[in-house]
Design a protein around this motif. Sequence first.
Motif, PDB file in Angstrom:
ATOM      1  N   GLY A  83     -12.509  -2.274   4.179  1.00  0.00           N
ATOM      2  CA  GLY A  83     -12.213  -0.780   4.478  1.00  0.00           C
ATOM      3  C   GLY A  83     -11.130  -0.551   5.565  1.00  0.00           C
ATOM      4  N   SER A  84     -11.344  -1.468   6.577  1.00  0.00           N
ATOM      5  CA  SER A  84     -10.109  -1.295   7.720  1.00  0.00           C
ATOM      6  C   SER A  84      -9.037  -1.926   7.124  1.00  0.00           C
ATOM      7  CB  SER A  84     -10.560  -2.474   8.703  1.00  0.00           C
ATOM      8  OG  SER A  84     -11.265  -1.909   9.552  1.00  0.00           O
ATOM      9  N   PHE A  88      -5.467   0.218   7.327  1.00  0.00           N
ATOM     10  CA  PHE A  88      -4.401  -0.361   7.667  1.00  0.00           C
ATOM     11  C   PHE A  88      -3.300  -0.330   6.727  1.00  0.00           C
ATOM     12  CE2 PHE A  88      -1.648  -3.954   9.172  1.00  0.00           C
ATOM     13  CZ  PHE A  88      -1.871  -3.762  10.321  1.00  0.00           C
ATOM     14  N   VAL A  89      -3.421  -0.263   5.652  1.00  0.00           N
ATOM     15  CA  VAL A  89      -2.312  -0.102   4.596  1.00  0.00           C
ATOM     16  C   VAL A  89      -1.666   1.230   4.703  1.00  0.00           C
ATOM     17  CG1 VAL A  89      -1.854   0.031   2.299  1.00  0.00           C
ATOM     18  CG2 VAL A  89      -3.055  -1.833   3.217  1.00  0.00           C
ATOM     19  N   VAL A 110       5.551  -6.611   2.792  1.00  0.00           N
ATOM     20  CA  VAL A 110       4.905  -6.793   3.955  1.00  0.00           C
ATOM     21  C   VAL A 110       3.249  -6.547   4.134  1.00  0.00           C
ATOM     22  CG1 VAL A 110       4.991  -6.110   6.622  1.00  0.00           C
ATOM     23  CG2 VAL A 110       7.125  -6.310   5.465  1.00  0.00           C
ATOM     24  N   LEU A 111       2.987  -5.564   3.451  1.00  0.00           N
ATOM     25  CA  LEU A 111       1.483  -5.300   3.518  1.00  0.00           C
ATOM     26  C   LEU A 111       0.868  -6.251   2.674  1.00  0.00           C
ATOM     27  CD1 LEU A 111       1.760  -1.351   2.527  1.00  0.00           C
ATOM     28  CD2 LEU A 111       0.968  -2.507   4.684  1.00  0.00           C
ATOM     29  N   TYR A 112       1.519  -6.782   1.398  1.00  0.00           N
ATOM     30  CA  TYR A 112       0.777  -7.934   0.771  1.00  0.00           C
ATOM     31  C   TYR A 112       0.753  -9.016   1.781  1.00  0.00           C
ATOM     32  CZ  TYR A 112      -0.368  -5.536  -3.440  1.00  0.00           C
ATOM     33  OH  TYR A 112      -0.916  -4.830  -4.440  1.00  0.00           O
ATOM     34  N   GLY A 113       1.608  -9.473   2.410  1.00  0.00           N
ATOM     35  CA  GLY A 113       1.826 -10.686   3.222  1.00  0.00           C
ATOM     36  C   GLY A 113       0.685 -10.428   4.362  1.00  0.00           C
ATOM     37  N   ILE A 114       0.364  -9.138   5.044  1.00  0.00           N
ATOM     38  CA  ILE A 114      -0.274  -9.023   6.208  1.00  0.00           C
ATOM     39  C   ILE A 114      -1.927  -9.237   5.415  1.00  0.00           C
ATOM     40  CG2 ILE A 114      -1.611  -7.139   7.390  1.00  0.00           C
ATOM     41  CD1 ILE A 114       1.178  -6.013   7.862  1.00  0.00           C
ATOM     42  N   GLY A 115      -2.170  -8.729   4.000  1.00  0.00           N
ATOM     43  CA  GLY A 115      -3.277  -8.906   3.234  1.00  0.00           C
ATOM     44  C   GLY A 115      -3.702 -10.512   3.337  1.00  0.00           C
ATOM     45  N   ALA A 143     -11.328  -5.335  14.721  1.00  0.00           N
ATOM     46  CA  ALA A 143      -9.724  -5.889  15.273  1.00  0.00           C
ATOM     47  C   ALA A 143      -8.789  -5.445  14.324  1.00  0.00           C
ATOM     48  CB  ALA A 143      -9.903  -7.302  14.941  1.00  0.00           C
ATOM     49  N   LEU A 144      -8.920  -5.137  13.172  1.00  0.00           N
ATOM     50  CA  LEU A 144      -7.755  -4.634  12.280  1.00  0.00           C
ATOM     51  C   LEU A 144      -7.664  -3.063  12.565  1.00  0.00           C
ATOM     52  CD1 LEU A 144      -6.213  -6.144  10.305  1.00  0.00           C
ATOM     53  CD2 LEU A 144      -7.516  -5.599   8.553  1.00  0.00           C
ATOM     54  N   LYS A 145      -8.773  -2.397  12.531  1.00  0.00           N
ATOM     55  CA  LYS A 145      -8.590  -1.026  12.773  1.00  0.00           C
ATOM     56  C   LYS A 145      -7.924  -0.843  14.279  1.00  0.00           C
ATOM     57  CE  LYS A 145     -11.248   2.908  12.233  1.00  0.00           C
ATOM     58  NZ  LYS A 145     -12.605   3.620  12.020  1.00  0.00           N
TER      59      LYS A 145
END
Lengths: 332, 522
Positions: A83-84, A88-89, A110-115, A143-145
């Motif tokens: 969910g977070s 984040f995305v 970048v988003l997939y990299g973070i994932g 943490a992610l939120k």
Amino acid sequence: MANVTVQSEKEVSWLRQAWARIRKIHPVFPVFLIVFLAVGYLNPKFIEPNGILIFLRRAAPLGILAVGQLFVLAAGGFDLSVGSQVTFVVIGGALLINNDPEKLTYTLLVLYGIGILVGLINGLVVTFMKVPSFIATLGMLLALKGAGLYWTGGAPRGYLTDNFRQFGRGFLEPVPVVERFPIAVVVLIVVVAIAAYIFHFTIFGRQILAVGDNPVAAKLSGINVRRVRILTFIVSALCAITAGILEGGFGGVNIIAGDGLELQAISAAVLGGAVLLGGRGAVLAAAAGALTLEALFNFLNLIGQPEGVRDVVQGLIIIGAVAYAAINARRR
Amino acid sequence: MTRENKPTNEPVMEVRNITKEFPGVKALDDVSVKFYPGEVHAVVGENGAGKSTLMKVMAGAYIADEGDVLLQGEKVQFPHPQVAQEQGVSIIYQELNLLPERTVAQNIFLGREPSRFGLVDSRALNEATLDVLERLDSEDTISPSAMLNTLSVAEQQIVEIAKAISFDSKVLIMDEPTAALSSNEVDILVRLVERLKARGIALIFISHRLKEVFDLADKITVLKDGQLVDTVNPKDVNTGDVIHMMVGRELNQFFPPLAEPGDIGDTVLSISDGANDFLKNINLELRAGEIVGVSGLQGSGRTELAEALFGAEPFKQGTLEINGLNTPVRSPAQAIKLNMGFVTEDRKSQGIFPNQSLRDNMLVTVRALQRLLAQVKRDGVRKNPDLVPTLGEQVDVRASGYDQEVQYLSGGNQQKVVLAKWLAPDTEVLIFDEPTRGIDVEAKASIHEMIRDLAKQGAAIMMVSSELPEIVGMSDRIIVMWDGTITGELPAKSSEAEIMVLATGYENGDKKDAELVMESKS
């Protein structure tokens, strides 16, 4: 009696075979049909082709999350951080793309990299530091939120460009029969197809089930248990990023975009027969579980039940599923 | 207060005609023993002889199906160990039952701390603890306020004993009290036992170390297969007599014929000076076509040896050679690549995948050798697409189909599936740990035959077993373990007694005792 050896499948009569086939159909499919028709009965527009497509579009992110969650659940874990990740995305995507449609590819990469990074961290914490996945991913959720909020400076900033939002809200047109077909549904179908192939037809899929069923035996049978578990968290994260991208097309940039989706994803996967604590599950059934849940929410809406009832239903599904798994585990 | 209790003729505790059944096994069968105050009473027997069950019946952890427990001449029935403890019967298990993050005093008086105004009265607590420790003459070595996890195992055991004493125990039962102790620590325990004896407490202990039994005990009770063999005075018997009472039964099981000298081929695997946290000084060779039986009592390191060879708990020292090449095995995955297989002791927790089909269970090992994203073949691998039916016939598994989930099979058939899993790759070295535990006689015989067939086909086999008849009946060579090391090697058809001598800690050098055994054998 003692001399019955393994019967070749040909010997079984066709009647028994047919019955066996029917019995093999997962209960989630008829359940979905019933809920779906009930909604259609209350709102006939719902079961028109366009109504169905709009419903599927709305259900696509949850379907993808449920599929990702299935990988983790089947290996005996939990991923509460999805969910977070969706949130984040949405807020991270707005910052990264910074109103510049040209930056779409860069933003997605970048988003997939973070994932992948998030999934990797989840997996490493669970396998090497031996933190129960429930706790580890709950920490990641927070943490992610927090990280997202910190990144935006406290409140979401920026907008998602139209080409970004196209994935969630856009249509392919012209398409025969229905004229326009939601891109989100195409994404859902592709994700389900790839996931179903990996889960049901590759060594990796079999090893996920083996690890979830009996991790000690899996290790002693030569399976790299840690690698398998880490990879399931990465699969789940990739699904979460994809779901987040679709979700970005639906609503505005806000910090509650993904709230509660992790529990919905788990409910959906267990509705689809995934056993909490691992060892059992099917991709198509998990996706169907997501559709059932979404249709159920629609139904509750239509009969005028407040949102609270939604949460109660979800809670009961999860408690029921855990109880079922626990009873089963004890029986063994 | 030096109250001397001379042993009297009245038993403080007595069991009469105790029978206790568990599903499928009679753990105790009409057992009667008397225990006298101020006496040290050892209970010995093979694995599964019923020693622990008897102790648990006495301490209220089990309730006997038949027979009576008498305390000071009166029939008692303890519904719960706590009731037994309150009436003066305490038991100390091998696994100590203490809280590591609490002090000595808190442990001893757990749940019955002296209180003042509803709060724990620490001063009274510590004084009471000191008083108990004084009775054990340990007040100088153990402080009431010491954290338990700062104490050595022996000291922790003293705390357990102190706890028992604090209940005014008349009977103190100890399950293998010396198993975890070094010889130094054993001496401390021995002195403690003498002191408790002098106080008139009846001490009962289970031990696998016959030497200790003879050093300590005033009486020895021997159990075999749940039945009482005899209660004897150690002055009247020698070690050999006791061992013969423990073993020696009719061989009523059929075993396939042993290997002929010509059947045994080259050394496939050898380990020299192998050691890890559980094992030391391991020297062993496995040869093609030969079944090596590994015997030893519980905790002797027999399972640890299997796990070390297979890389589950790898050797940290020593040289492991496979087919003459120096090849350390660091993980099960690596062992499988080197054509090794390991049929584990606990089928349920280490062997089967209960929710998966027979197919997937049988193929898990060969699939572990494939690439992660390779496509699964339903019945085998690319090189051998019909592996599943072939294996199914080979191990003669009985099921409704290969799609059936393994959880629905009987124990014997589950074991056959586990076996099939290890036959799927071309296994050269097969390790069996308790291959026939908990399965019916018919399946047992067919598994024995399969193991022999595998040896005939050239596999090097190591078979760990706690059942002496199985070891004697199956092994072409017998390795006996004790205390994490190999105490000796015996040829095929050695007697159960010869194995027992080595298994109870009489090393090869200890000729005198071994001779005693051999003498009494005739």
